[in-house]
Motif scaffolding. Structure first.
Motif, PDB file in Angstrom:
ATOM      1  N   GLY A 212       0.592  -0.912  -0.084  1.00 45.83           N
ATOM      2  CA  GLY A 212      -0.084   0.223   0.089  1.00 45.83           C
ATOM      3  C   GLY A 212       0.696   1.221  -0.015  1.00 45.83           C
ATOM      4  O   GLY A 212       0.663   2.172  -0.726  1.00 45.83           O
ATOM      5  N   ALA A 213       2.014   1.084   0.755  1.00 42.65           N
ATOM      6  CA  ALA A 213       2.722   2.431   0.739  1.00 42.65           C
ATOM      7  C   ALA A 213       3.396   2.519  -0.464  1.00 42.65           C
ATOM      8  O   ALA A 213       3.610   3.760  -0.965  1.00 42.65           O
ATOM      9  CB  ALA A 213       3.778   2.281   2.094  1.00 42.65           C
ATOM     10  N   GLU A 214       3.807   1.451  -1.171  1.00 40.22           N
ATOM     11  CA  GLU A 214       4.545   1.497  -2.482  1.00 40.22           C
ATOM     12  C   GLU A 214       3.573   2.186  -3.512  1.00 40.22           C
ATOM     13  O   GLU A 214       3.946   3.224  -4.086  1.00 40.22           O
ATOM     14  CB  GLU A 214       5.049   0.261  -2.936  1.00 40.22           C
ATOM     15  CG  GLU A 214       5.452   0.216  -4.326  1.00 40.22           C
ATOM     16  CD  GLU A 214       6.220  -1.151  -4.579  1.00 40.22           C
ATOM     17  OE1 GLU A 214       6.417  -1.409  -5.743  1.00 40.22           O
ATOM     18  OE2 GLU A 214       6.054  -2.138  -3.789  1.00 40.22           O
ATOM     19  N   GLN A 215       2.430   1.671  -3.558  1.00 41.49           N
ATOM     20  CA  GLN A 215       1.231   2.340  -4.356  1.00 41.49           C
ATOM     21  C   GLN A 215       1.118   3.870  -4.225  1.00 41.49           C
ATOM     22  O   GLN A 215       1.005   4.519  -5.187  1.00 41.49           O
ATOM     23  CB  GLN A 215       0.166   1.464  -4.299  1.00 41.49           C
ATOM     24  CG  GLN A 215       0.583   0.218  -4.958  1.00 41.49           C
ATOM     25  CD  GLN A 215      -0.984  -0.813  -4.675  1.00 41.49           C
ATOM     26  OE1 GLN A 215      -1.740  -0.446  -3.959  1.00 41.49           O
ATOM     27  NE2 GLN A 215      -1.006  -2.123  -5.289  1.00 41.49           N
ATOM     28  N   LYS A 216       0.968   4.059  -2.575  1.00 41.99           N
ATOM     29  CA  LYS A 216       0.715   5.471  -2.398  1.00 41.99           C
ATOM     30  C   LYS A 216       1.915   6.458  -3.060  1.00 41.99           C
ATOM     31  O   LYS A 216       1.547   7.488  -3.530  1.00 41.99           O
ATOM     32  CB  LYS A 216       0.545   5.598  -0.942  1.00 41.99           C
ATOM     33  CG  LYS A 216       0.106   7.024  -0.411  1.00 41.99           C
ATOM     34  CD  LYS A 216      -0.078   7.162   0.982  1.00 41.99           C
ATOM     35  CE  LYS A 216      -0.312   8.690   1.489  1.00 41.99           C
ATOM     36  NZ  LYS A 216      -0.446   8.586   2.780  1.00 41.99           N
ATOM     37  N   GLY A 217       3.084   5.992  -2.699  1.00 41.27           N
ATOM     38  CA  GLY A 217       4.065   6.683  -3.273  1.00 41.27           C
ATOM     39  C   GLY A 217       4.288   7.021  -4.650  1.00 41.27           C
ATOM     40  O   GLY A 217       4.649   8.048  -5.103  1.00 41.27           O
ATOM     41  N   ARG A 218       3.896   5.859  -5.263  1.00 39.70           N
ATOM     42  CA  ARG A 218       4.001   5.864  -6.983  1.00 39.70           C
ATOM     43  C   ARG A 218       3.019   7.077  -7.298  1.00 39.70           C
ATOM     44  O   ARG A 218       3.301   7.950  -8.060  1.00 39.70           O
ATOM     45  CB  ARG A 218       3.688   4.665  -7.525  1.00 39.70           C
ATOM     46  CG  ARG A 218       4.954   3.638  -7.537  1.00 39.70           C
ATOM     47  CD  ARG A 218       4.625   2.384  -8.059  1.00 39.70           C
ATOM     48  NE  ARG A 218       5.490   1.589  -8.188  1.00 39.70           N
ATOM     49  CZ  ARG A 218       5.477   0.053  -8.281  1.00 39.70           C
ATOM     50  NH1 ARG A 218       4.393  -0.214  -8.679  1.00 39.70           N
ATOM     51  NH2 ARG A 218       6.565  -0.294  -8.257  1.00 39.70           N
ATOM     52  N   ALA A 219       1.848   7.083  -6.826  1.00 42.84           N
ATOM     53  CA  ALA A 219       0.654   7.909  -7.118  1.00 42.84           C
ATOM     54  C   ALA A 219       1.053   9.253  -6.747  1.00 42.84           C
ATOM     55  O   ALA A 219       0.730  10.274  -7.524  1.00 42.84           O
ATOM     56  CB  ALA A 219      -0.689   7.511  -6.287  1.00 42.84           C
TER      57      ALA A 219
ATOM     58  N   LYS B 282       2.956  14.535  -8.456  1.00 40.29           N
ATOM     59  CA  LYS B 282       3.990  15.563  -8.291  1.00 40.29           C
ATOM     60  C   LYS B 282       4.744  15.842  -9.696  1.00 40.29           C
ATOM     61  O   LYS B 282       4.820  17.005 -10.166  1.00 40.29           O
ATOM     62  CB  LYS B 282       5.014  15.400  -7.430  1.00 40.29           C
ATOM     63  CG  LYS B 282       5.981  16.435  -7.372  1.00 40.29           C
ATOM     64  CD  LYS B 282       7.144  16.087  -6.119  1.00 40.29           C
ATOM     65  CE  LYS B 282       8.072  16.892  -5.836  1.00 40.29           C
ATOM     66  NZ  LYS B 282       9.414  16.439  -5.017  1.00 40.29           N
ATOM     67  N   GLY B 283       5.034  14.645 -10.418  1.00 36.16           N
ATOM     68  CA  GLY B 283       5.697  14.874 -11.647  1.00 36.16           C
ATOM     69  C   GLY B 283       4.599  15.509 -12.500  1.00 36.16           C
ATOM     70  O   GLY B 283       4.994  16.435 -13.610  1.00 36.16           O
ATOM     71  N   ARG B 284       3.240  15.182 -12.555  1.00 34.67           N
ATOM     72  CA  ARG B 284       2.385  15.833 -13.616  1.00 34.67           C
ATOM     73  C   ARG B 284       2.295  17.163 -13.045  1.00 34.67           C
ATOM     74  O   ARG B 284       2.331  18.056 -14.141  1.00 34.67           O
ATOM     75  CB  ARG B 284       0.963  15.212 -13.579  1.00 34.67           C
ATOM     76  CG  ARG B 284       0.083  15.644 -14.291  1.00 34.67           C
ATOM     77  CD  ARG B 284      -1.456  14.642 -14.160  1.00 34.67           C
ATOM     78  NE  ARG B 284      -1.038  13.226 -14.735  1.00 34.67           N
ATOM     79  CZ  ARG B 284      -1.322  12.365 -13.850  1.00 34.67           C
ATOM     80  NH1 ARG B 284      -1.709  12.424 -12.630  1.00 34.67           N
ATOM     81  NH2 ARG B 284      -1.027  10.972 -14.212  1.00 34.67           N
ATOM     82  N   ALA B 285       2.161  17.689 -12.245  1.00 40.99           N
ATOM     83  CA  ALA B 285       2.028  19.067 -11.614  1.00 40.99           C
ATOM     84  C   ALA B 285       3.344  19.998 -12.326  1.00 40.99           C
ATOM     85  O   ALA B 285       3.069  21.004 -12.741  1.00 40.99           O
ATOM     86  CB  ALA B 285       1.809  19.343 -10.156  1.00 40.99           C
TER      87      ALA B 285
END
Length: 109
Positions: free
Chosen positions: A52-59, A64-67
């Protein structure tokens, strides 16, 4: 049995290993079975938390990258517009008003 015969050897091996594990667990005493189940639950909880933490970090990283990408794109578009306006001899103050850029940035183009 027919399904098992159609499975590749590696998959058959995995099935038999799992059956052996289940058989071993069923031989445990009540106390050992309790400890086994508790350790298994701890493992699964940790695994799920990490996943879950890995998926949250990716999201969050993607957001952030998109912004950052959108902000950079907006800046590039404003600079491109400012160059065109400057080429048409528009005053720097007017270009700043329309593009949101500073007069200093416009003068440096």
């Amino acid at each position: 049995m027919e399904i098992l015969e159609r499975m590749p050897w590696a998959a058959q091996n995995a099935v038999f290993q799992r059956l052996a594990e289940v058989a071993e667990v069923s031989k445990l005493s009540k106390k050992d079975r309790f400890e086994y189940d508790r350790a298994l639950k701890r493992y699964r909880d940790t695994f799920n938390a990490m996943t879950g933490a890995e998926q949250k970090g990716r999201a969050e990283g993607l957001a952030k990258g998109r912004a950052e990408g959108e902000a950079k794109g907006e800046l590039n578009k404003a600079l491109e517009s400012a160059r065109c306006m400057k080429a048409d001899n528009m005053p720097a103050e007017l270009i700043a008003k329309y593009t949101g850029l500073t007069v200093e940035t416009i003068n440096s183009l």
